[in-house]
Design an enzyme around this catalytic site. Structure first.
Site, PDB file in Angstrom:
ATOM      1  N   ASP A 142      26.923  18.052 -52.185  1.00  0.00           N
ATOM      2  CA  ASP A 142      25.617  17.924 -51.549  1.00  0.00           C
ATOM      3  C   ASP A 142      25.525  18.954 -50.425  1.00  0.00           C
ATOM      4  OD1 ASP A 142      23.327  17.320 -50.182  1.00  0.00           O
ATOM      5  OD2 ASP A 142      23.675  15.169 -50.103  1.00  0.00           O
ATOM      6  N   HIS A 144      22.489  19.488 -43.257  1.00  0.00           N
ATOM      7  CA  HIS A 144      23.738  18.864 -42.818  1.00  0.00           C
ATOM      8  C   HIS A 144      24.672  19.836 -42.101  1.00  0.00           C
ATOM      9  CE1 HIS A 144      22.612  15.252 -44.881  1.00  0.00           C
ATOM     10  NE2 HIS A 144      22.500  15.880 -46.031  1.00  0.00           N
TER      11      HIS A 144
END
Length: 266
Positions: free
Chosen positions: A171, A176
């Site tokens: 991911d 992030h």
């Protein structure tokens, strides 16, 4: 963007996935396994954490967003469920199939449920898509009731590098790790993957229940707010020790980050 209701029941195809012991060990370290837990970090004794399956199946919700079902810039991962059918091998290859199980109409938004099945697990993503509702569909199930007063409290620190490490499992959404991407998503700085946060909780929770984290049989969670690397999660759990199960929530300070969660172990 097409009518959200038209996606219900849509077949998302199959995917062959392969991994080795290194991938499973990297995952365990990314969700907080200590280096001395040889069951999780040493290939000679390796037991694969069942939540590793969620990194293998991540392609399905990504594929749905890329197909134009919703605006990937504003959709958020609202909830997750994992039901374990059989332990994951240390290394291997198997086929998964995916479909859009349901699309719920929440008025101003839609919730897409993406189910991924294999011989080892069934994983279901709930994706909250603002602006995609209002198509005349059913609202879907209500949020789970709040658990009873907790009988177990845990403090779980996260690490500053944890989001960057977890990204290596597949991911790689920029929010992030990249401050600019996080700010574009409405957050002040890069934040931890929800799946990393809830998986991390299962490790000390299993120990408190006298279970092994690799014996997880089911897990569900709602993601109520962001966790930033370095945050300390305060976990409150209502346990059934005879059944090795618990309902739990997690906060950072006075801010809820995980709600309506449950986990069961064999």
């Amino acid at each position: 963007m097409s009518n959200a209701g038209d996606w219900a029941g849509r077949d998302l195809g199959e995917r062959q996935v392969s991994y080795d012991e290194r991938d499973a060990i990297l995952y365990a370290l990314a969700v907080g396994a200590p280096a001395d837990d040889l069951d999780l970090v040493f290939e000679e004794r390796l037991r694969v954490l069942p939540t590793f399956a969620l990194t293998l199946a991540q392609w399905a919700p990504d594929a749905l967003g890329s197909a134009g079902a919703f605006d990937i810039r504003t959709a958020v991962h609202g909830a997750q469920r994992l039901d374990v059918r059989a332990p994951l091998p240390r290394a291997g290859s198997f086929t998964m199939k995916a479909s859009v199980a349901n699309v719920w109409d929440k008025g101003s938004a839609a919730v897409f449920e993406v189910a991924v099945e294999s011989e080892h697990f069934v994983a279901t993503w709930s994706l909250f898509a603002p602006g995609a509702g209002g198509f005349g569909g059913q609202r879907g199930p209500s949020s789970p009731a709040a658990p009873a007063a907790p009988d177990l409290e845990l403090e779980l620190p996260t690490r500053p590098e944890q989001a960057a490490l977890y990204r290596l499992l597949g991911d790689r959404h920029h929010m992030h790790v990249d401050p600019a991407a996080a700010q574009a998503a409405g957050q002040p700085r890069p934040f931890l993957h929800g799946l990393c946060s809830v998986a991390a909780v299962t490790l000390p929770l299993a120990a408190s229940l006298g279970a092994h984290p690799a014996d997880l049989t089911s897990l569900s969670a709602r993601f109520a707010g962001p966790v930033f690397p370095g945050d300390v999660l305060s976990v409150g759990a209502t346990t059934d020790r005879a059944a090795a199960s618990a309902s739990f929530t997690a906060t950072v300070g006075d801010r809820a980050v995980l709600t309506g969660c449950s986990a069961s172990f064999a």
